[in-house]
Design an enzyme around this catalytic site. Structure first.
Site, PDB file in Angstrom:
ATOM      1  N   LYS A  32      26.802  37.244  44.386  1.00 51.18           N
ATOM      2  CA  LYS A  32      26.532  36.141  45.065  1.00 51.18           C
ATOM      3  C   LYS A  32      25.624  36.158  46.315  1.00 51.18           C
ATOM      4  O   LYS A  32      25.703  37.342  46.846  1.00 51.18           O
ATOM      5  CB  LYS A  32      27.693  35.418  45.365  1.00 51.18           C
ATOM      6  CG  LYS A  32      27.836  34.206  45.110  1.00 51.18           C
ATOM      7  CD  LYS A  32      29.036  33.487  45.699  1.00 51.18           C
ATOM      8  CE  LYS A  32      29.672  32.180  44.889  1.00 51.18           C
ATOM      9  NZ  LYS A  32      30.936  32.450  44.443  1.00 51.18           N
TER      10      LYS A  32
ATOM     11  N   GLU B 290      40.537  38.890  36.342  1.00 52.45           N
ATOM     12  CA  GLU B 290      41.059  38.913  37.490  1.00 52.45           C
ATOM     13  C   GLU B 290      41.806  37.467  37.875  1.00 52.45           C
ATOM     14  O   GLU B 290      41.691  36.409  37.318  1.00 52.45           O
ATOM     15  CB  GLU B 290      39.930  39.241  38.956  1.00 52.45           C
ATOM     16  CG  GLU B 290      39.063  38.089  38.666  1.00 52.45           C
ATOM     17  CD  GLU B 290      38.491  37.835  40.190  1.00 52.45           C
ATOM     18  OE1 GLU B 290      39.332  37.398  40.930  1.00 52.45           O
ATOM     19  OE2 GLU B 290      37.132  37.726  40.385  1.00 52.45           O
TER      20      GLU B 290
HETATM   21  N1  PSU Z   1      33.124  36.208  44.399  1.00 56.56           N
HETATM   22  C1  PSU Z   1      32.922  35.084  43.682  1.00 56.56           C
HETATM   23  N2  PSU Z   1      34.129  34.414  43.425  1.00 56.56           N
HETATM   24  C2  PSU Z   1      35.309  34.985  43.603  1.00 56.56           C
HETATM   25  C3  PSU Z   1      35.442  36.238  44.394  1.00 56.56           C
HETATM   26  C4  PSU Z   1      33.985  36.802  44.711  1.00 56.56           C
HETATM   27  O1  PSU Z   1      31.683  34.393  43.421  1.00 56.56           O
HETATM   28  O2  PSU Z   1      36.464  34.357  43.452  1.00 56.56           O
HETATM   29  C5  PSU Z   1      36.529  36.980  44.611  1.00 56.56           C
HETATM   30  C6  PSU Z   1      36.786  38.145  43.674  1.00 56.56           C
HETATM   31  O3  PSU Z   1      38.069  38.124  43.087  1.00 56.56           O
HETATM   32  C7  PSU Z   1      36.270  39.308  44.284  1.00 56.56           C
HETATM   33  C8  PSU Z   1      36.722  39.086  45.887  1.00 56.56           C
HETATM   34  O4  PSU Z   1      37.005  40.339  44.093  1.00 56.56           O
HETATM   35  O5  PSU Z   1      36.238  37.689  46.008  1.00 56.56           O
HETATM   36  C9  PSU Z   1      36.221  39.833  46.962  1.00 56.56           C
HETATM   37  O6  PSU Z   1      36.799  39.560  48.211  1.00 56.56           O
HETATM   38  P1  PSU Z   1      36.222  40.355  49.391  1.00 56.56           P
HETATM   39  O7  PSU Z   1      35.054  40.095  49.881  1.00 56.56           O
HETATM   40  O8  PSU Z   1      37.107  39.975  50.559  1.00 56.56           O
HETATM   41  O9  PSU Z   1      36.494  41.973  48.927  1.00 56.56           O
END
Ligand code: PSU
Ligand code: MN
Length: 306
Positions: free
Chosen positions: A159, A25
């Site tokens: 996390k 990603e």
């Molecule tokens: N968690 C992390 N680092 C990240 C992300 C999540 O520890 O960089 C990023 C990933 O790309 C994940 C996105 O798909 O955040 C999720 O965002 P949201 O919670 O807005 O769906």
């Protein structure tokens, strides 16, 4: 597909020759880590895939094109250009029409990996159910994508900015298998143990590849989460990181941060507050996930699903 996906020569050749590939990603580059650790990590992660026998296919949207396999210029753009957005699966169509650029989240990357024919993908941590979701309704599209798109995602668990039990409940409801690698507990990103017992532990890349192939043959129609604990020597003390996370969540609430800004805000605050320790752990675990995904991809290529 050729008019929709712009696949690099290296990735296109690997697809044709059925060689092992790992999708990666790019929101971690555009929004997950600060400059210059973001680009350094991206390079180290691609190298970890290569060192373990597969080829990296980092995915992003650049100037209205779905790019599968990025060159240096694309990485630089994602890492430095503040106008680059954050795209989940739902953002793709309009973003392409507008000719915009964005890092792809787990959700959008899974979608594009599936279209390209890459069944395995490595990230740091997936998005999930946020703490307080019973009020905010903040549940990441990553979980919904895992329920609908048949790609296996290697992640260091989720996390603890998230509500981990609720995240696991949503995965269970959607029939998304959660397989832990060499661990009896579901891992929580910076730390190895959540106190939540793992039901499906597998101990080798070959076993995981076999499970990925069987999950497909069963017609399951969902993704899979492969939870890979951070190496012990890189993990952080729970007492340190839990306090920092709680502080970051309070700040987000006070400042009224909402929607897609929540996760980048929390990651930025945690990085700042931990004085580089969380960054170091984050980089180490993404590399570790990329290495495991590559080893699984090698086994998948052997059993003739990539
Ligand atoms: N968690 C992390 N680092 C990240 C992300 C999540 O520890 O960089 C990023 C990933 O790309 C994940 C996105 O798909 O955040 C999720 O965002 P949201 O919670 O807005 O769906
Ligand atoms: Mn959200």
């Amino acid at each position: 597909m050729s008019d929709l996906l712009q696949i690099s020569d290296e990735v296109a050749a690997a697809l044709r020759e059925r060689r092992p590939l790992v999708a990666l990603e790019s929101t971690i580059v555009s929004h997950g880590l600060p400059w210059p650790q973001n680009i350094e990590t991206a390079r180290a992660v691609e190298q970890a895939v290569r060192d373990n026998g597969a080829l990296p296919a980092t995915i992003a949207i650049i100037d209205g094109r779905c790019r599968i396999g990025l060159d240096d210029a694309a990485f630089e753009r994602l890492a430095r250009d503040k106008s680059v957005g954050k795209a989940s699966g739902r953002d793709l169509a309009a973003l392409l029409v507008r000719g915009g650029s964005a890092g792809t989240t787990v959700s959008a990357t899974m979608r594009l990996a599936a279209l390209a024919g890459i069944p395995i993908f490595a990230t740091g941590g997936i998005g999930g159910v946020h703490r307080g979701a019973e009020q905010s309704f903040d549940i990441s599209a990553d979980l919904i994508e895992l329920g609908t798109t048949p790609v296996a995602v290697v992640s260091a668990g989720a996390k603890s900015i998230l509500d981990i039990p609720k995240t696991l409940e949503v995965l269970e409801t959607q029939r998304v298998p959660v397989i832990t690698y060499q661990s009896d507990e579901f891992p929580t990103f910076y730390t190895r143990d959540s106190g939540i017992r793992a039901e499906q532990r597998l101990d080798t890349p070959a076993e995981i590849a076999a499970a990925v192939a069987l999950h497909r043959r069963l017609g399951s129609g969902t993704g899979m989460l492969i939870a890979n604990p951070i190496p012990a020597e890189d993990s952080l003390a729970p007492a340190l990181i839990d306090g920092i996370i709680a502080g970051a969540i309070r700040e987000a609430e006070t400042q009224g941060i909402a929607g897609k800004a929540v996760t980048p805000f929390l990651l930025e605050r945690i990085n700042a507050a931990s004085g580089g320790r969380s960054l170091k752990a984050n980089t180490a675990l993404v590399r570790n996930n990329a290495a495991l995904a590559a080893r699984i991809a090698v086994e998948l290529a052997r059993i003739d699903i990539r």
